[in-house]
Scaffold this active site. Structure first.
Site, PDB file in Angstrom:
ATOM      1  N   ASP A   1     -27.737 -27.487 -62.004  1.00 29.12           N
ATOM      2  CA  ASP A   1     -27.583 -28.817 -62.605  1.00 29.12           C
ATOM      3  C   ASP A   1     -28.386 -28.836 -63.903  1.00 29.12           C
ATOM      4  O   ASP A   1     -29.624 -28.912 -63.863  1.00 29.12           O
ATOM      5  CB  ASP A   1     -28.096 -29.899 -61.655  1.00 29.12           C
ATOM      6  CG  ASP A   1     -27.217 -30.088 -60.424  1.00 29.12           C
ATOM      7  OD1 ASP A   1     -26.599 -29.095 -59.981  1.00 29.12           O
ATOM      8  OD2 ASP A   1     -27.170 -31.206 -59.899  1.00 29.12           O
TER       9      ASP A   1
ATOM     10  N   LYS B   1     -20.347 -36.024 -60.352  1.00 28.33           N
ATOM     11  CA  LYS B   1     -21.479 -36.150 -59.432  1.00 28.33           C
ATOM     12  C   LYS B   1     -22.311 -37.368 -59.815  1.00 28.33           C
ATOM     13  O   LYS B   1     -22.640 -37.566 -60.981  1.00 28.33           O
ATOM     14  CB  LYS B   1     -22.359 -34.898 -59.456  1.00 28.33           C
ATOM     15  CG  LYS B   1     -23.599 -35.011 -58.572  1.00 28.33           C
ATOM     16  CD  LYS B   1     -24.399 -33.723 -58.542  1.00 28.33           C
ATOM     17  CE  LYS B   1     -25.712 -33.919 -57.782  1.00 28.33           C
ATOM     18  NZ  LYS B   1     -26.517 -32.664 -57.701  1.00 28.33           N
TER      19      LYS B   1
ATOM     20  N   LYS C   1     -22.308 -35.030 -64.431  1.00 24.97           N
ATOM     21  CA  LYS C   1     -23.242 -35.739 -63.562  1.00 24.97           C
ATOM     22  C   LYS C   1     -23.903 -36.874 -64.328  1.00 24.97           C
ATOM     23  O   LYS C   1     -24.261 -36.725 -65.493  1.00 24.97           O
ATOM     24  CB  LYS C   1     -24.280 -34.745 -63.036  1.00 24.97           C
ATOM     25  CG  LYS C   1     -25.350 -35.314 -62.136  1.00 24.97           C
ATOM     26  CD  LYS C   1     -26.269 -34.192 -61.653  1.00 24.97           C
ATOM     27  CE  LYS C   1     -27.502 -34.731 -60.938  1.00 24.97           C
ATOM     28  NZ  LYS C   1     -28.411 -33.647 -60.506  1.00 24.97           N
TER      29      LYS C   1
END
Length: 245
Positions: free
Chosen positions: A94, A185, A156
């Site tokens: 991430d 996400k 995300k």
């Protein structure tokens, strides 16, 4: 669409990113994640090898963060972080994009920054964190398009360490501005089952959460009370199963 507790568990990345967490905290968090069979555990870079060893054979992936939490490391350093993480056992990354470059309109730098991580970790699931609390809608849309161009698997919303986290409006905006190949996400503020279900209905496919046990235990309890094994519909909450929290 019907979803079981196991289905919802596989939408969760159990987060172990707080700076004060000890090795024992990480081990306990990994054990919890394995017990609930979530998608992954997201740990600090220094904890990747520990988590990968602890999770070996459980079916839960080890993930970590890159350029966290501000995204201000150079692309070269982010690529080096990615290579090290993969070597230590990470299978999901991430990364925080360069927020200042995005806000300043330097799309080429943002694209190069994301692509450096993707290319440094072939075969790894790369998720790009926008940190939406600092961005306009137009900037979020550009970030979506640049992320997809760079070849990521997910976009995300947030790190969870900024002034704001995931919102329904942002989930919908991001889902509308990437193709079906790229998933969304949500992170930052996903602390209850109802929030997770609502954001899933809006288009989120994965969730960063620390309240993993509470969310999944709540779902198990609701299903037990109704005598069914699945949540039906677009994972949207059924108010008969319990009140909002």
């Amino acid at each position: 669409m019907a979803s079981t507790v196991a289905d919802v568990a596989k939408m969760i990345d159990h987060s172990l990113l707080r700076p004060e967490l000890t090795n024992e905290d990480v081990r306990a968090g990994c054990d919890l994640a394995a017990r609930y069979a979530v998608a992954s555990v997201c740990v600090k870079p220094c904890d990747v090898a520990l988590a990968a060893t602890r999770l070996d054979g459980t079916g839960v992936s080890t993930g970590t963060v890159i350029g966290f939490p501000h995204g201000s490391s150079s692309a070269r350093i982010k690529a080096a972080e990615a290579r090290t993480a993969v070597s230590d056992g990470a299978r999901e990354l991430d990364m925080v994009l360069n927020i200042g470059r995005l806000r300043g309109g330097d799309d080429e730098a943002v694209l190069d920054d994301i692509r450096a991580v993707v290319e440094a970790a072939p075969g790894t699931v790369v998720k790009v964190i926008f940190e939406n609390a600092y961005l306009s809608d137009a900037e979020k849309i550009r970030a979506c398009r640049l992320s997809e161009q760079a070849g990521v698997a997910y976009v995300k919303t947030s790190t969870g360490f900024a002034p704001g986290g995931a919102t329904l409006a942002d989930i919908r905006l991001m889902r509308a501005n990437v193709s079906e190949r790229v998933k969304v996400k949500a992170a930052g503020g996903v602390r209850t089952l109802d929030v997770l279900l609502e954001m899933s209905a809006a288009g989120a496919a994965r969730f960063g959460a620390t309240a993993t046990a509470a969310i999944l235990d709540d779902l198990s309890g609701r299903l037990a009370r109704t005598g069914v094994a699945t949540v039906r519909g677009d994972l949207s909450t059924d108010r008969r199963m319990g009140p909002d929290r």
